[in-house]
Scaffold this motif. Structure first.
Motif, PDB file in Angstrom:
ATOM      1  N   ALA A  10       0.929  -1.087  -0.074  1.00 48.13           N
ATOM      2  CA  ALA A  10       0.099   0.005   0.102  1.00 48.13           C
ATOM      3  C   ALA A  10       0.880   1.230  -0.090  1.00 48.13           C
ATOM      4  O   ALA A  10       2.077   1.255   0.254  1.00 48.13           O
ATOM      5  N   TRP A  11       0.268   2.227  -0.441  1.00 47.06           N
ATOM      6  CA  TRP A  11       1.070   3.587  -0.589  1.00 47.06           C
ATOM      7  C   TRP A  11       0.101   4.773   0.202  1.00 47.06           C
ATOM      8  O   TRP A  11      -1.042   4.686  -0.116  1.00 47.06           O
ATOM      9  N   VAL A  12       0.429   5.572   1.072  1.00 44.89           N
ATOM     10  CA  VAL A  12      -0.491   6.593   1.836  1.00 44.89           C
ATOM     11  C   VAL A  12      -0.205   7.777   1.126  1.00 44.89           C
ATOM     12  O   VAL A  12       0.948   8.425   0.788  1.00 44.89           O
ATOM     13  N   THR A  13      -1.195   8.620   0.978  1.00 42.32           N
ATOM     14  CA  THR A  13      -1.271  10.012   0.280  1.00 42.32           C
ATOM     15  C   THR A  13      -1.831  11.038   1.232  1.00 42.32           C
ATOM     16  O   THR A  13      -2.252  10.764   2.423  1.00 42.32           O
ATOM     17  N   SER A  14      -1.572  12.241   0.827  1.00 41.11           N
ATOM     18  CA  SER A  14      -2.032  13.437   1.629  1.00 41.11           C
ATOM     19  C   SER A  14      -3.622  13.549   1.649  1.00 41.11           C
ATOM     20  O   SER A  14      -4.139  14.629   2.335  1.00 41.11           O
ATOM     21  N   SER A  15      -4.135  13.027   0.612  1.00 39.27           N
ATOM     22  CA  SER A  15      -5.701  13.129   0.661  1.00 39.27           C
ATOM     23  C   SER A  15      -6.321  12.078  -0.077  1.00 39.27           C
ATOM     24  O   SER A  15      -5.409  11.206  -1.040  1.00 39.27           O
ATOM     25  N   GLY A  16      -7.581  11.962   0.012  1.00 34.54           N
ATOM     26  CA  GLY A  16      -8.177  10.629  -0.981  1.00 34.54           C
ATOM     27  C   GLY A  16      -8.073  11.072  -2.377  1.00 34.54           C
ATOM     28  O   GLY A  16      -7.828  10.214  -3.226  1.00 34.54           O
ATOM     29  N   MET A  17      -8.228  12.232  -2.696  1.00 33.12           N
ATOM     30  CA  MET A  17      -8.027  12.661  -4.314  1.00 33.12           C
ATOM     31  C   MET A  17      -6.799  12.406  -4.759  1.00 33.12           C
ATOM     32  O   MET A  17      -6.586  12.091  -5.957  1.00 33.12           O
ATOM     33  N   ALA A  18      -5.832  12.598  -3.831  1.00 32.35           N
ATOM     34  CA  ALA A  18      -4.614  12.224  -4.222  1.00 32.35           C
ATOM     35  C   ALA A  18      -4.137  10.781  -4.579  1.00 32.35           C
ATOM     36  O   ALA A  18      -3.684  10.498  -5.558  1.00 32.35           O
ATOM     37  N   ALA A  19      -4.855   9.911  -3.797  1.00 33.04           N
ATOM     38  CA  ALA A  19      -4.966   8.598  -3.997  1.00 33.04           C
ATOM     39  C   ALA A  19      -5.417   8.281  -5.249  1.00 33.04           C
ATOM     40  O   ALA A  19      -5.044   7.423  -5.855  1.00 33.04           O
ATOM     41  N   ILE A  20      -6.594   8.754  -5.553  1.00 34.84           N
ATOM     42  CA  ILE A  20      -7.416   8.223  -6.750  1.00 34.84           C
ATOM     43  C   ILE A  20      -6.439   8.716  -8.045  1.00 34.84           C
ATOM     44  O   ILE A  20      -6.345   8.225  -9.161  1.00 34.84           O
ATOM     45  N   THR A  21      -6.191  10.305  -8.034  1.00 39.85           N
ATOM     46  CA  THR A  21      -5.607  10.607  -9.198  1.00 39.85           C
ATOM     47  C   THR A  21      -4.136  10.088  -9.575  1.00 39.85           C
ATOM     48  O   THR A  21      -3.881   9.551 -10.803  1.00 39.85           O
ATOM     49  N   CYS A  22      -3.364   9.944  -8.405  1.00 40.77           N
ATOM     50  CA  CYS A  22      -2.172   9.207  -8.631  1.00 40.77           C
ATOM     51  C   CYS A  22      -2.381   7.803  -9.339  1.00 40.77           C
ATOM     52  O   CYS A  22      -1.492   7.531 -10.064  1.00 40.77           O
ATOM     53  N   ALA A  23      -3.182   7.022  -8.677  1.00 36.42           N
ATOM     54  CA  ALA A  23      -3.293   5.766  -9.082  1.00 36.42           C
ATOM     55  C   ALA A  23      -3.815   5.549 -10.541  1.00 36.42           C
ATOM     56  O   ALA A  23      -3.328   4.984 -11.429  1.00 36.42           O
ATOM     57  N   LEU A  24      -4.764   6.669 -10.942  1.00 35.66           N
ATOM     58  CA  LEU A  24      -5.294   6.411 -12.312  1.00 35.66           C
ATOM     59  C   LEU A  24      -4.326   6.974 -13.390  1.00 35.66           C
ATOM     60  O   LEU A  24      -4.154   6.658 -14.428  1.00 35.66           O
ATOM     61  N   LEU A  25      -3.459   7.956 -12.876  1.00 29.98           N
ATOM     62  CA  LEU A  25      -2.517   8.565 -13.787  1.00 29.98           C
ATOM     63  C   LEU A  25      -1.286   7.408 -13.888  1.00 29.98           C
ATOM     64  O   LEU A  25      -0.513   7.763 -14.989  1.00 29.98           O
ATOM     65  N   GLN A  26      -1.179   6.709 -12.992  1.00 26.96           N
ATOM     66  CA  GLN A  26       0.032   5.733 -13.095  1.00 26.96           C
ATOM     67  C   GLN A  26      -0.472   4.818 -14.106  1.00 26.96           C
ATOM     68  O   GLN A  26       0.349   4.027 -14.915  1.00 26.96           O
ATOM     69  N   LEU A  27      -1.823   4.506 -14.185  1.00 24.83           N
ATOM     70  CA  LEU A  27      -2.370   3.323 -15.159  1.00 24.83           C
ATOM     71  C   LEU A  27      -2.679   3.755 -16.529  1.00 24.83           C
ATOM     72  O   LEU A  27      -2.514   2.988 -17.388  1.00 24.83           O
ATOM     73  N   CYS A  28      -2.724   5.138 -16.665  1.00 26.30           N
ATOM     74  CA  CYS A  28      -3.370   5.499 -17.918  1.00 26.30           C
ATOM     75  C   CYS A  28      -2.453   6.610 -18.481  1.00 26.30           C
ATOM     76  O   CYS A  28      -1.612   7.562 -17.855  1.00 26.30           O
ATOM     77  N   SER A  29      -2.354   6.613 -19.980  1.00 29.32           N
ATOM     78  CA  SER A  29      -1.594   7.590 -20.733  1.00 29.32           C
ATOM     79  C   SER A  29      -2.399   8.127 -21.616  1.00 29.32           C
ATOM     80  O   SER A  29      -3.505   7.672 -21.890  1.00 29.32           O
ATOM     81  N   SER A  30      -1.939   8.996 -22.387  1.00 31.67           N
ATOM     82  CA  SER A  30      -2.681   9.903 -23.440  1.00 31.67           C
ATOM     83  C   SER A  30      -3.249   8.838 -24.359  1.00 31.67           C
ATOM     84  O   SER A  30      -2.466   7.825 -24.887  1.00 31.67           O
ATOM     85  N   GLY A  31      -4.581   8.785 -24.824  1.00 28.94           N
ATOM     86  CA  GLY A  31      -4.932   7.737 -25.611  1.00 28.94           C
ATOM     87  C   GLY A  31      -5.750   6.386 -25.130  1.00 28.94           C
ATOM     88  O   GLY A  31      -6.235   5.856 -25.892  1.00 28.94           O
ATOM     89  N   ASP A  32      -5.803   6.764 -23.917  1.00 30.38           N
ATOM     90  CA  ASP A  32      -6.460   5.523 -23.086  1.00 30.38           C
ATOM     91  C   ASP A  32      -7.981   5.788 -22.626  1.00 30.38           C
ATOM     92  O   ASP A  32      -8.114   6.940 -22.870  1.00 30.38           O
ATOM     93  N   HIS A  33      -8.444   4.883 -22.148  1.00 26.27           N
ATOM     94  CA  HIS A  33      -9.776   5.050 -21.895  1.00 26.27           C
ATOM     95  C   HIS A  33     -10.358   4.498 -20.560  1.00 26.27           C
ATOM     96  O   HIS A  33      -9.700   3.635 -20.224  1.00 26.27           O
ATOM     97  N   ILE A  34     -11.314   5.072 -20.024  1.00 28.10           N
ATOM     98  CA  ILE A  34     -11.684   4.590 -18.572  1.00 28.10           C
ATOM     99  C   ILE A  34     -13.260   4.664 -18.600  1.00 28.10           C
ATOM    100  O   ILE A  34     -13.989   5.483 -19.223  1.00 28.10           O
ATOM    101  N   VAL A  35     -13.734   3.390 -18.040  1.00 29.18           N
ATOM    102  CA  VAL A  35     -15.277   3.333 -17.751  1.00 29.18           C
ATOM    103  C   VAL A  35     -15.371   3.632 -16.340  1.00 29.18           C
ATOM    104  O   VAL A  35     -14.720   2.801 -15.597  1.00 29.18           O
ATOM    105  N   THR A  36     -16.315   4.443 -15.907  1.00 32.38           N
ATOM    106  CA  THR A  36     -16.550   4.685 -14.536  1.00 32.38           C
ATOM    107  C   THR A  36     -18.009   4.888 -14.290  1.00 32.38           C
ATOM    108  O   THR A  36     -18.709   5.095 -15.336  1.00 32.38           O
ATOM    109  N   SER A  37     -18.245   4.664 -13.031  1.00 31.17           N
ATOM    110  CA  SER A  37     -19.688   4.804 -12.531  1.00 31.17           C
ATOM    111  C   SER A  37     -19.986   6.316 -12.638  1.00 31.17           C
ATOM    112  O   SER A  37     -19.227   7.226 -12.192  1.00 31.17           O
ATOM    113  N   VAL A  38     -21.147   6.801 -13.173  1.00 31.03           N
ATOM    114  CA  VAL A  38     -21.593   8.158 -13.133  1.00 31.03           C
ATOM    115  C   VAL A  38     -21.807   8.619 -11.801  1.00 31.03           C
ATOM    116  O   VAL A  38     -21.795   9.798 -11.504  1.00 31.03           O
TER     117      VAL A  38
END
Length: 394
Positions: free
Chosen positions: A77-105
């Motif tokens: 695990a890795w700890v961050t300074s906020s929940g949004m930091a956890a979400i954004t860092c994790a998604l940006l680590q997985l995705c690059s330009s040209g990629d696609h995400i499916v998410t709950s509205v």
């Protein structure tokens, strides 16, 4: 009972530097080395147990990360300074330009804004779906889909994600499943149900005191190593480090999480049952009237209950505001955003924590203008609380 996250936390032995029963707090930004070669190897990530610089790792954060990994039954695990930091860092680590995400509205407003407004600036496309409609999820998948992102129990409509089925859809397409488990720590163990990554706002139930902001990412050793890589790790390069004093505080609080979740759940169930009997329009996964009650029951760790969140529809924003004012005056709780506090908190979701979601989208997903999210506290006398609520509704 499917899993025992509380036992896994208690099975960890973490001692202080001088034999203290609490791990020592390392109040340092940088760390010394006896040899230059050791520093270089640590910098490159080749050595474990050595610390270089607190933006990378520090002992206090490592103690907390190890406890979180044990709770979630992940490798690391890795700890961050906020929940949004956890979400954004994790998604940006997985995705690059040209990629696609499916998410709950139906998701936290900050998460929605990041997915809808920020990621497209970097050519990462996002498809928003009804996460409870698996056919819709499947149809949204593309060859370049890298992640399905959802919340175990969605904010604020309390829909329950079918994590095993979502994992099947993701993995069949070569994608990963990321789950925000902020509403339901202990209650669900997403990694055991098929999720690849679990993220948290530890600000909420995990810490439980609303005295700090923090987040967490739980996953494989390989993924956490990538996150912290000095060359291209998002958590390393974007720098959302958690202060070690806060890490130490959260680590102590996490040892009472199992007790708190049981009490939050018991109190919320009591109110949900009584308020439903009174004819109020509400959503709570513990009620048989909830559309995904059976799914929640099937996937949950039974001993921790159905969670501490209720969604009550008062029809209009005006009605909601009047009732919330009365609830605060009657000392039922506080008119405030956030959740997981030992006192009851309530807010009108569409005009607060979900206000980033456009009004037309709120209507499409069924978010009423008068929906109030109630985070039920740890009150001992719920009969008295109910009487106070009744007086505010009279």
């Amino acid at each position: 009972m499917k899993s025992d996250p509380a036992k896994r936390i208690y099975d960890i032995q973490q001692f202080g530097e001088f034999g203290g029963v609490n791990p020592s707090i390392t109040d340092s930004s940088t760390y010394t080395f006896l040899e230059g070669e050791t520093m270089e190897e640590t910098f490159l990530g080749h050595l474990e147990g050595c610390f270089l610089y607190s933006r990378h790792w520090n002992p206090s954060n490592k103690y907390l990360a190890d406890a979180l990994a044990a709770m979630e039954n992940t490798e690391a695990a890795w700890v961050t300074s906020s929940g949004m930091a956890a979400i954004t860092c994790a998604l940006l680590q997985l995705c690059s330009s040209g990629d696609h995400i499916v998410t709950s509205v139906t998701t936290y407003g900050g998460t929605y804004a990041f997915l809808k407004n920020w990621l497209p600036r970097y050519n990462i496309e996002v498809s928003f779906v009804d996460i409870t409609n698996l056919e819709q999820v499947q149809n949204a998948m593309r060859p370049n889909t890298k992640v399905i992102y959802t919340e175990t129990v969605t904010n604020p409509l309390l829909q329950v994600s079918d994590i095993p089925e979502l994992a099947k859809i993701a993995h069949a397409a070569g994608a990963k499943l990321m789950v925000d488990n902020t509403f339901t720590p202990m209650i669900f163990t997403p990694a055991e149900l098929g999720a690849d990554f679990v993220v948290y706002s530890m600000t909420k139930f995990i810490n439980g005191k609303n005295d700090c902001v923090a987040g967490a990412i739980c996953g494989s050793k390989e993924f956490i190593a990538k996150l912290s890589n000095v060359n291209d790790g998002t958590a390393m390069l974007l720098g959302p480090v958690l202060d070690p004093l806060r890490s130490s505080s959260i680590l102590k609080n996490i040892h009472t999480l199992h007790l708190r979740m049981k009490q939050h759940s018991a109190n919320a169930m009591y109110l949900a049952q009584k308020l439903e009997e009174m004819g109020l329009s509400l959503k709570y996964p513990g009620l048989k009237s909830h559309p995904q009650h059976e799914l929640h029951t099937q996937l949950m760790n039974q001993r921790f209950g159905y969670g501490g969140l209720l969604a009550i529809d008062f029809g209009t924003e005006k009605n909601a505001n009047q009732i919330m004012f009365k609830l605060q005056q009657a000392n039922v709780g506080y008119l405030a955003v956030s959740l997981g506090y030992f006192r009851t908190l309530f807010s009108c979701s569409g005009h607060s924590t979900s206000s980033e979601v456009p009004v037309e989208v709120q209507k499409e997903m069924g978010l009423s203008d008068g929906l109030v999210r109630l985070s039920v506290g740890l009150d001992e006398d719920m009969e008295e609380v109910l009487e106070r609520i009744k007086s505010c509704l009279a």
